[in-house]
Design a protein around this motif. Structure first.
Motif, mmCIF file in Angstrom:
data_model
loop_
_atom_site.group_PDB
_atom_site.id
_atom_site.type_symbol
_atom_site.label_atom_id
_atom_site.label_comp_id
_atom_site.label_asym_id
_atom_site.label_seq_id
_atom_site.Cartn_x
_atom_site.Cartn_y
_atom_site.Cartn_z
ATOM 1 N N MET A 1 44.901 26.870 54.910
ATOM 2 C CA MET A 1 46.219 27.372 54.578
ATOM 3 C C MET A 1 46.106 28.192 53.305
ATOM 4 N N ASN A 2 46.890 29.280 53.291
ATOM 5 C CA ASN A 2 46.752 30.183 52.168
ATOM 6 C C ASN A 2 48.086 30.865 51.897
ATOM 7 N N ALA A 3 48.625 30.653 50.715
ATOM 8 C CA ALA A 3 49.881 31.282 50.323
ATOM 9 C C ALA A 3 49.586 32.695 49.835
ATOM 10 N N GLU A 4 50.022 33.690 50.590
ATOM 11 C CA GLU A 4 49.777 35.080 50.220
ATOM 12 C C GLU A 4 51.089 35.840 50.066
ATOM 13 N N VAL A 5 51.175 36.620 48.993
ATOM 14 C CA VAL A 5 52.335 37.484 48.789
ATOM 15 C C VAL A 5 52.492 38.365 50.030
ATOM 16 N N GLY A 6 53.729 38.511 50.474
ATOM 17 C CA GLY A 6 54.024 39.317 51.657
ATOM 18 C C GLY A 6 54.223 38.494 52.918
ATOM 19 N N ALA A 7 53.849 37.208 52.890
ATOM 20 C CA ALA A 7 54.092 36.351 54.058
ATOM 21 C C ALA A 7 55.592 36.305 54.323
ATOM 22 N N ARG A 8 55.964 36.275 55.603
ATOM 23 C CA ARG A 8 57.383 36.317 55.987
ATOM 24 C C ARG A 8 57.690 35.271 57.039
ATOM 25 N N VAL A 9 58.898 34.723 56.970
ATOM 26 C CA VAL A 9 59.431 33.820 57.984
ATOM 27 C C VAL A 9 60.822 34.319 58.332
ATOM 28 N N VAL A 10 61.141 34.331 59.632
ATOM 29 C CA VAL A 10 62.452 34.779 60.094
ATOM 30 C C VAL A 10 62.994 33.770 61.113
ATOM 31 N N HIS A 11 64.244 33.361 60.919
ATOM 32 C CA HIS A 11 64.962 32.513 61.881
ATOM 33 C C HIS A 11 66.184 33.272 62.364
ATOM 34 N N ARG A 12 66.641 32.942 63.561
ATOM 35 C CA ARG A 12 67.945 33.418 64.047
ATOM 36 C C ARG A 12 68.811 32.203 64.322
ATOM 37 N N ARG A 13 70.092 32.328 64.032
ATOM 38 C CA ARG A 13 71.001 31.199 64.174
ATOM 39 C C ARG A 13 72.386 31.680 64.554
ATOM 40 N N TYR A 14 72.996 31.009 65.522
ATOM 41 C CA TYR A 14 74.399 31.223 65.868
ATOM 42 C C TYR A 14 75.240 30.329 64.966
ATOM 43 N N ASP A 38 66.010 26.225 54.995
ATOM 44 C CA ASP A 38 65.270 26.077 56.252
ATOM 45 C C ASP A 38 64.083 27.033 56.334
ATOM 46 N N VAL A 39 64.288 28.311 55.997
ATOM 47 C CA VAL A 39 63.172 29.261 56.086
ATOM 48 C C VAL A 39 62.143 28.982 54.992
ATOM 49 N N ALA A 40 62.591 28.523 53.825
ATOM 50 C CA ALA A 40 61.646 28.171 52.756
ATOM 51 C C ALA A 40 60.776 26.990 53.176
ATOM 52 N N THR A 41 61.373 26.033 53.865
ATOM 53 C CA THR A 41 60.604 24.882 54.341
ATOM 54 C C THR A 41 59.520 25.329 55.312
ATOM 55 N N GLU A 42 59.863 26.179 56.266
ATOM 56 C CA GLU A 42 58.842 26.665 57.189
ATOM 57 C C GLU A 42 57.760 27.442 56.448
ATOM 58 N N MET A 43 58.166 28.268 55.476
ATOM 59 C CA MET A 43 57.183 29.027 54.710
ATOM 60 C C MET A 43 56.185 28.084 54.031
ATOM 61 N N ASP A 70 79.194 34.429 64.426
ATOM 62 C CA ASP A 70 78.150 35.386 64.053
ATOM 63 C C ASP A 70 76.788 34.896 64.536
ATOM 64 N N VAL A 71 75.901 35.836 64.790
ATOM 65 C CA VAL A 71 74.482 35.543 64.971
ATOM 66 C C VAL A 71 73.795 36.096 63.733
ATOM 67 N N LEU A 72 73.082 35.216 63.036
ATOM 68 C CA LEU A 72 72.462 35.566 61.763
ATOM 69 C C LEU A 72 70.952 35.646 61.899
ATOM 70 N N GLU A 73 70.373 36.599 61.187
ATOM 71 C CA GLU A 73 68.931 36.633 60.994
ATOM 72 C C GLU A 73 68.698 36.220 59.548
ATOM 73 N N VAL A 74 67.921 35.173 59.358
ATOM 74 C CA VAL A 74 67.658 34.625 58.032
ATOM 75 C C VAL A 74 66.177 34.832 57.747
ATOM 76 N N SER A 75 65.886 35.530 56.651
ATOM 77 C CA SER A 75 64.484 35.842 56.370
ATOM 78 C C SER A 75 64.114 35.421 54.962
ATOM 79 N N PHE A 90 65.145 36.014 49.746
ATOM 80 C CA PHE A 90 65.856 35.590 50.949
ATOM 81 C C PHE A 90 66.930 36.603 51.324
ATOM 82 N N ALA A 91 67.234 36.679 52.614
ATOM 83 C CA ALA A 91 68.337 37.518 53.088
ATOM 84 C C ALA A 91 68.958 36.898 54.337
ATOM 85 N N VAL A 92 70.279 36.967 54.416
ATOM 86 C CA VAL A 92 71.021 36.655 55.642
ATOM 87 C C VAL A 92 71.636 37.964 56.111
ATOM 88 N N THR A 93 71.326 38.336 57.352
ATOM 89 C CA THR A 93 71.855 39.554 57.947
ATOM 90 C C THR A 93 72.630 39.173 59.207
#
Length: 130
Positions: A1-14, A38-43, A70-75, A90-93
């Motif tokens: 496992m390796n924490a690297e700058v630029g790693a991304r996690v995206v969830h979608r939620r209704y 939630d996305v921080a936990t997965e990261m 709404d349907v949200l994309e959480v990144s 973080f962003a919610v779109t």
């Protein structure tokens, strides 16, 4: 496992109507912050093999409303890696929104362009590598 700058996690939620707290089916801002957790936990699981613990948020911005239906994309994107700390943006779109009418109670539409609703920067800590 390796924490690297630029790693991304995206969830979608209704967003269910049971989460609406205000007139116009508005959802409180804490809903977005919970999704950031939630996305921080997965990261942290992906980068460190641990769920991590949130230490702080900074620069939280509520830019547009989030509504039930709404349907949200959480990144989240890893922007800084310390020995035990991980700083993430973080962003919610809003990518789709309910558009109910009396004639079409289940109507909804994909938003083009999507609407950036909430942003933040957060710091999470993980156990020492070992």
């Amino acid at each position: 496992m390796n924490a690297e700058v630029g790693a991304r996690v995206v969830h979608r939620r209704y967003v269910p109507y049971s989460h609406a707290h205000y007139a116009g089916d508005l959802v409180d801002g804490a809903y977005s912050l919970g999704l950031f957790g939630d996305v921080a936990t997965e990261m942290c699981i992906r980068t460190d093999g641990d769920e991590g613990l949130f230490a702080s948020y900074s620069d939280v911005q509520f830019l547009a409303p989030v509504r039930a239906g709404d349907v949200l994309e959480v990144s989240c994107e890893l922007v800084r890696v310390g020995r035990r700390s991980r700083v993430m943006d973080f962003a919610v779109t809003v990518v789709a929104r309910g558009a109910a009418t009396p004639e079409r109670p289940g109507a909804a539409a994909v938003l083009d362009p999507p609407v950036l609703a909430t942003t933040a920067t957060g710091t999470v800590v993980v156990p020492p590598a070992g």
